[in-house]
Scaffold this motif. Structure first.
Motif, short mmCIF file in Angstrom:
data_model
loop_
_atom_site.label_atom_id
_atom_site.label_comp_id
_atom_site.label_asym_id
_atom_site.label_seq_id
_atom_site.Cartn_x
_atom_site.Cartn_y
_atom_site.Cartn_z
N TYR A 66 -4.82 4.92 -15.20
CA TYR A 66 -3.50 4.77 -14.57
C TYR A 66 -3.50 3.80 -13.39
CZ TYR A 66 -1.74 8.77 -17.25
OH TYR A 66 -1.33 9.61 -18.26
N ILE A 67 -4.68 3.58 -12.79
CA ILE A 67 -4.70 2.79 -11.55
C ILE A 67 -5.51 1.51 -11.72
CG2 ILE A 67 -5.32 2.81 -9.10
CD1 ILE A 67 -4.98 5.93 -9.28
N LEU A 68 -6.79 1.64 -12.02
CA LEU A 68 -7.66 0.47 -12.03
C LEU A 68 -7.36 -0.49 -13.18
CD1 LEU A 68 -11.02 2.26 -11.11
CD2 LEU A 68 -9.60 0.86 -9.61
N LEU A 69 -7.20 0.02 -14.38
CA LEU A 69 -6.96 -0.85 -15.53
C LEU A 69 -5.64 -1.62 -15.44
CD1 LEU A 69 -8.38 1.06 -18.64
CD2 LEU A 69 -8.92 -1.27 -17.96
N PRO A 70 -4.51 -0.95 -15.17
CA PRO A 70 -3.25 -1.71 -15.10
C PRO A 70 -3.24 -2.76 -13.99
CG PRO A 70 -2.81 0.64 -15.33
CD PRO A 70 -4.27 0.50 -15.05
N ALA B 82 -10.99 -9.74 -11.18
CA ALA B 82 -9.88 -8.83 -10.85
C ALA B 82 -10.39 -7.46 -10.43
CB ALA B 82 -8.93 -8.73 -12.04
N ILE B 83 -11.28 -6.86 -11.24
CA ILE B 83 -11.73 -5.51 -10.91
C ILE B 83 -12.76 -5.52 -9.80
CG2 ILE B 83 -13.46 -5.55 -12.74
CD1 ILE B 83 -11.53 -2.51 -11.28
N LYS B 84 -13.51 -6.64 -9.65
CA LYS B 84 -14.49 -6.66 -8.56
C LYS B 84 -13.78 -6.58 -7.22
CE LYS B 84 -15.13 -11.41 -7.01
NZ LYS B 84 -16.03 -12.53 -6.79
N GLN B 85 -12.54 -7.13 -7.13
CA GLN B 85 -11.78 -7.07 -5.90
C GLN B 85 -11.06 -5.73 -5.77
OE1 GLN B 85 -13.52 -9.38 -4.92
NE2 GLN B 85 -12.08 -10.81 -4.03
N LEU B 86 -10.32 -5.35 -6.79
CA LEU B 86 -9.53 -4.12 -6.72
C LEU B 86 -10.40 -2.88 -6.58
CD1 LEU B 86 -6.92 -5.06 -9.44
CD2 LEU B 86 -6.37 -4.51 -7.05
N GLY B 87 -11.56 -2.88 -7.22
CA GLY B 87 -12.45 -1.72 -7.15
C GLY B 87 -13.44 -1.77 -6.01
N ALA C 186 0.81 -1.22 0.00
CA ALA C 186 0.00 0.00 0.00
C ALA C 186 0.85 1.27 0.00
CB ALA C 186 -0.94 0.00 1.21
N VAL C 187 1.98 1.24 0.68
CA VAL C 187 2.81 2.45 0.78
C VAL C 187 3.32 2.91 -0.59
CG1 VAL C 187 4.91 3.43 1.76
CG2 VAL C 187 3.43 2.02 3.19
N PRO C 188 4.00 2.05 -1.37
CA PRO C 188 4.45 2.52 -2.69
C PRO C 188 3.29 2.81 -3.65
CG PRO C 188 4.93 0.17 -2.41
CD PRO C 188 4.50 0.69 -1.08
N LEU C 189 2.20 2.02 -3.56
CA LEU C 189 1.06 2.29 -4.41
C LEU C 189 0.47 3.66 -4.11
CD1 LEU C 189 -1.03 1.42 -6.52
CD2 LEU C 189 -2.33 0.33 -4.67
N GLY C 190 0.40 4.01 -2.82
CA GLY C 190 -0.12 5.32 -2.44
C GLY C 190 0.70 6.45 -3.04
N SER C 191 2.01 6.32 -3.02
CA SER C 191 2.88 7.35 -3.60
C SER C 191 2.68 7.45 -5.10
CB SER C 191 4.35 7.05 -3.28
OG SER C 191 4.57 7.09 -1.88
N PHE C 192 2.53 6.30 -5.76
CA PHE C 192 2.28 6.30 -7.21
C PHE C 192 0.98 7.01 -7.53
CE2 PHE C 192 -0.01 4.22 -10.71
CZ PHE C 192 0.83 4.53 -11.77
N LEU D 121 -6.33 -3.28 -1.07
CA LEU D 121 -5.08 -2.69 -1.53
C LEU D 121 -5.20 -1.22 -1.89
CD1 LEU D 121 -2.13 -3.04 -2.32
CD2 LEU D 121 -2.89 -3.82 -4.57
N ILE D 122 -6.12 -0.87 -2.78
CA ILE D 122 -6.22 0.53 -3.22
C ILE D 122 -6.73 1.42 -2.09
CG2 ILE D 122 -7.37 2.09 -4.82
CD1 ILE D 122 -7.31 -0.09 -6.90
N SER D 123 -7.70 0.93 -1.33
CA SER D 123 -8.23 1.73 -0.22
C SER D 123 -7.15 2.03 0.81
CB SER D 123 -9.40 0.99 0.44
OG SER D 123 -10.47 0.82 -0.46
#
Length: 585
Positions: free
Chosen positions: A180-184, A246-251, A20-26, A283-285
């Motif tokens: 930039y975030i959800l699709l990749p 994949a997106i149901k979890q990440l989103g 989460a830390v590096p993802l947050g910076s990205f 992860l994203i939250s």
């Protein structure tokens, strides 16, 4: 609780934090408009989208224009999903030749996916065509998640601006969140899931012979006699599942391609797939907490919010694991070996620990996917996920919506602290005054109002009681959980309530709509108000909002609101059921 259970929870949290830390910076770089390693590929696509829809990236909106754009976009999305369901019988990519979905179910599902709730009153493999799943539901998985992230960024931008009339451009924030975030992330996760055995194809269901024929008995009913049938084959569903999983979890969407969601081996076939999917839920939250710290130029603020969320999450997760590793006393009294804990409603390949971690993560976020049936949990094991939903989906919460909900609680916490010392409260250099508190009050009061009023109506109407599979306190818990899930945009269910009826499709659809947009609008109003304020320099009387003291104050505010609001209702359901269960041992 076993040492294995403790280790699993701590391992999950450690990996979540490390990612989460590096993802947050990205994500902070993305929302600042700074170049990233994806810019050479995604940048031209982003600019093409702006050109096609006639948007200028530097055309900032005030909060009212931003709100109108967000609401208009979501209304159009809901109408498209509704139309796809009603017309799927004459549309392509329908190898099972499914007909039109009923109007009430189409209404419920359209609102459910547009609001990032993904409550499902139907079986995906027996109701929806592949086109409806992909073009309708899967597209909304991306766009509803991106809309929540856009609203969060507008709020964060308001803290950074000084006496400004604008809070950004909704279309730009929506596009960047998606591209930039959800699709990749979804592309990477989908490929990994396919490697684990998650299906991704356009084939019709495959009929395969059973190794041993099974006798199916249909009980006699009314004037129909008992019917026996020998089943010699089984129909195995197929379809483009991995891309949706994949997106149901990440989103933090949670809608399953198949009826039993992530308990289905075609959605969640291996221990590695299970770990990656439950990790993706938060992860994203979690990463957005660190995006928040970077965007306001004080990483300590992001760590403070993350610490408050994590403290509540870990304690309650340990509670669910402990409850589900406890044997049912009534089974023990019958001499049944229940040393592995409560296995009812759980996949043997996951067991109580991995099922409990998933239950906690999916209800902490507004995800709602399941790898076990919450209806079969012990009373206390089912109470904790229900209460996590009722806290407002702010313990990480949905992508975007969880953090902006928690920031509203932060405003309330500093306001309460200001009352204690007789000062006008401040948060991140902005004075928190009457207008912000009125809007914040709407944010924390509307979900409980929707949940409790909806539950009260359902338990006094025959249409509401008709869907129950259990009488007494457990039946009440089923209804309370359903409205808690819809009224906080979660989407999971106790699974014992037959909710695909005109009453529940309509009532829960209204609840989902109110819970999403009656919160989004006040949050954007707060953003507009804060952006217009000048920054106030910190003084000796300013409450530091990055310290353990503030973290404790924020945790207390969240728990106190949740306890005062829902404790009486919980006492009528899972608490009573727990007392009955253990009194009878």
């Amino acid at each position: 609780m076993s040492g294995y259970g403790v280790f699993q929870v701590l391992l999950y949290f450690a990996v979540l934090t490390a990612l989460a830390v590096p993802l947050g910076s990205f994500m902070a770089r993305v929302y600042r408009g700074e170049p990233t390693f994806l810019t050479p590929v995604v940048g031209p696509i982003e600019r093409l989208i702006y050109k096609v829809i006639g948007v200028h990236a530097d055309d900032a909106m005030d909060w009212k224009r931003y709100t109108f754009a967000a609401l208009l976009f979501n209304v159009i999305g809901a109408l498209v999903v509704y139309a796809l369901q009603r017309l799927q019988g004459v549309l392509p990519l329908n190898p099972q030749a499914f007909g039109a979905v009923t109007p009430d179910s189409s209404f419920n599902t359209a609102i459910s996916f547009a609001t990032n709730t993904n409550w499902q009153g139907y079986g995906g493999e027996s109701t929806m065509s592949y086109l409806t799943q992909m073009l309708g539901l899967n597209v909304q998985n991306f766009l509803s998640a991106a809309a929540g992230m856009a609203v969060l960024i507008a709020l964060l931008r308001a803290f950074m601006r000084k006496q400004a009339a604008t809070i950004g451009n909704f279309w730009v924030d929506l596009t960047r969140s998606t591209l930039y975030i959800l699709l990749p992330l979804s592309l990477v996760l989908a490929l990994v899931l396919v490697s684990q055995g998650v299906v991704q194809n356009f084939e019709a269901a495959q009929d395969v012979p059973l190794l041993e024929p099974v006798e199916a008995v249909t009980p006699a009913k009314d004037d129909q006699p008992e019917k026996k049938e020998i089943i010699k084959q089984q129909s195995l569903p197929q379809g483009p599942a991995a891309s949706q999983v994949a997106i149901k979890q990440l989103g933090t969407n949670g809608g399953g391609f198949f009826n039993v969601n992530s308990a289905h081996p075609y959605e969640n076939p291996t221990p590695l797939a299970n770990f990656l999917e439950v990790l993706a839920i938060l992860l994203i939250s979690a990463g957005l907490c660190f995006t928040f710290g970077d965007l306001v130029n004080d990483r300590r603020q992001g760590w403070a919010i993350y610490a408050a969320m994590s403290a509540i999450f870990l304690v309650l997760t340990f509670g669910v694991v402990a409850a589900e590793q406890t044997a049912n006393p009534q089974l023990t009294a019958l001499g049944v070996d229940a040393s592995s804990g409560n296995m009812e409603g759980k996949e043997v390949r996951f067991g109580p620990v991995n099922s409990a971690i998933w239950a906690s993560a999916t209800t902490a976020a507004s995800n709602g996917s399941v790898n076990s049936m919450h209806d079969s949990y012990t009373p206390l094991g089912g109470l904790i996920p229900m209460w996590l939903i009722q806290l407002g989906e702010v313990i990480y919460g949905g992508v975007g919506s969880g953090l902006y909900g928690m920031l509203v609680f932060a405003l309330i916490a500093v306001f309460v602290a200001g009352l204690m010392v007789g000062r006008t409260p401040e948060y991140l250099g902005k004075k928190i005054e009457a207008y912000e508190m009125k809007m914040a009050s709407l944010v924390i009061l509307i979900p409980p109002f929707v949940v409790l009023i909806g539950t009260a109506v359902a338990v006094v109407l025959d249409a509401g009681l008709a869907g129950l599979s259990n009488p007494g306190p457990h039946g009440f818990s089923q209804i309370l959980y359903a409205f808690s899930s819809a009224g906080n945009n979660n989407g999971s269910a106790f699974a014992g309530l037959s909710a695909n009826t005109p009453f529940y499709n309509t009532a829960l659809g209204i609840a989902m709509w109110l819970a999403r947009y009656w919160l989004m609008v006040p949050v954007l109003a707060i953003a507009g108000s804060l952006a217009a304020k000048k920054n106030v320099p910190a003084s000796s009387g300013t409450l530091p909002t990055h310290t353990p003291l503030f973290v404790g104050l924020l945790i207390g505010t969240v728990l106190l609101v949740g306890a005062l609001t829902f404790l009486p209702a919980l006492a009528l359901g899972p608490v009573v059921e727990h007392l009955i269960l253990f009194a009878a041992k």
